[in-house]
Design an enzyme around this catalytic site. Structure first.
Site: not given
Ligand code: 13P
Ligand code: MG
Ligand code: MG
Ligand code: 13P
Length: 366
Positions: A11, A52, A131-132, A228, A231
């Site tokens: 990402d 993303d 994703d997610k 964090y 993800k």
């Molecule tokens: P990503 O890991 O896809 O960037 O998503 C992060 C997030 O916290 C979405 O709510």
């Molecule tokens: Mg992201």
């Molecule tokens: Mg992502």
């Protein structure tokens, strides 16, 4: 002919928020890959995105864990980050945890799945990207594909699948691995992989021939960064046909969505919705989590494709089911099991809240 398939993802900035990738960022990745192919560093490539996350799919002759390929991916992501910064995309360079490349991209933020294969007469491969969600999300589908006869009838009626598959499982917290021979080890295997936040299926092998059948990215961003950042949004490569399950058997686990962790702020459970590349744009409550799959035939390293495998109309019911499951989960608001248990939450205000409340707690008399 031996060829290595590398899928490396990161990402490097979301458009808008965490919902999609900006076309100009992907154009930059395409440019870098085009030059690498022209200079014979790689045989072929395909650039895509899942939400993303930018995805570099490459074939080459350098083997797994090659510094040349990892450096190419790293530099490509750095160039993409420059574009992401120019457009002030959200979280530009989000997954790049270090400033300097150290020889191997593993542990630096991006997710990596690679396999060196002896190219078969017909080499069908399926590349899953999500994703997610987090590493470990592939545990249930990989189990179904390679060990569950209710999913894969080939395990029962195809002689070349009948002896089963070997699963390599990683304990991502203790940094250990263990292998299971299925079908006889399935109960032991399930004890571990039923806890996907700790135990992840790394690879699957054909038991008779030892050939690699599947491999996934098991990098955990939060363990790498110690905090964090986003993800894992993992990837997984699966070979199909011949000694392996048929393409339709590999896709079948996604005909019913299952709950995974990683929705909204990485701290919620949600259904993994199978979609086309075009529909991998998680927006509702930053989700629900998505999975896409691109299919290729590999011919002397050339990626013949992509074919968007989950675009098919037969996954419409699964998408509807996922939306219903998402509605049910959302009704829980900040309550478990939508919200993750405290010790698994990526975000938590618990220490500050407990500190504020410390004088208000009273000991129970009995
Ligand atoms: P990503 O890991 O896809 O960037 O998503 C992060 C997030 O916290 C979405 O709510
Ligand atoms: Mg992201
Ligand atoms: Mg992502
Ligand atoms: P075809 O006859 O279309 O090649 O299909 C064979 C098969 O077994 C599909 O699962």
């Amino acid at each position: 002919m031996k060829v290595t398939l590398s899928v490396i993802k990161a990402d490097i900035g979301g458009w808008v928020g965490h919902s999609d990738s900006y076309p100009k960022v992907l154009e930059k990745a395409e440019e870098a890959m085009f030059h690498a192919r022209k200079n014979n560093v790689i045989i072929d490539y395909h650039v895509t995105k899942c939400g993303d996350d930018a995805q570099l799919i490459m074939t080459h002759k350098h083997g797994e864990g090659s510094e040349i390929i990892h450096k190419l991916a790293w530099n490509t992501f750095l160039e993409c980050t420059e574009v992401a910064k120019r457009y002030k995309l959200h979280g530009a360079g989000q997954d790049l945890l270090s400033d300097a490349f150290s020889g191997n991209i593993k542990g630096m933020g991006p997710g990596v799945a690679e396999m060196e294969i002896d190219e078969r007469e017909a080499e069908s491969v399926l590349i899953f990207m999500a994703d997610k969600t987090s590493s470990g999300a592939w545990n249930m589908p990989l189990y179904k594909i390679f060990a569950d006869p209710f999913n894969t009838i080939g395990l029962v009626i195809a002689g070349n699948l009948h002896n089963g598959f070997t699963f390599e499982v990683h304990d991502v917290k203790d940094h250990k691995k263990v292998t299971f021979n299925c079908p006889e080890d399935i109960y032991d295997l399930l004890v571990l992989i039923g806890a996907p936040s700790r135990y992840c299926i790394k690879s699957v092998y054909h038991r008779d021939t030892g050939e690699i059948a599947a491999t996934s990215s098991t990098q955990k961003l939060s363990l790498m960064a110690g905090r964090y950042v986003g993800k894992d949004d993992p990837v997984c490569i699966v070979r199909a046909q011949g000694n392996f399950p048929a393409v339709g058997e590999v896709l079948e686990p996604f005909a019913h969505p299952f709950f995974v962790e990683g929705w909204m702020r990485g701290s919620h459970m949600g259904p993994l919705m199978p979609v086309s590349v075009a529909d991998a744009t998680p927006s509702r409550f930053d989700g629900p989590p998505r999975v896409i799959c691109l299919g290729f035939q590999i011919a002397n390293g050339e990626l013949v494709g992509p074919k968007d495998m989950l675009e098919d109309i037969s996954f419409e019911n699964a998408r509807g089911e996922a939306n219903l499951m998402a509605d049910i989960m959302r009704q829980h608001g900040p309550f478990e099991p939508h919200r993750l248990p405290l010790d698994e939450m990526e975000y938590t205000t618990l220490p500050q809240v407990m500190d504020k409340l410390k004088d208000r707690f009273e000991v129970l008399e009995d």
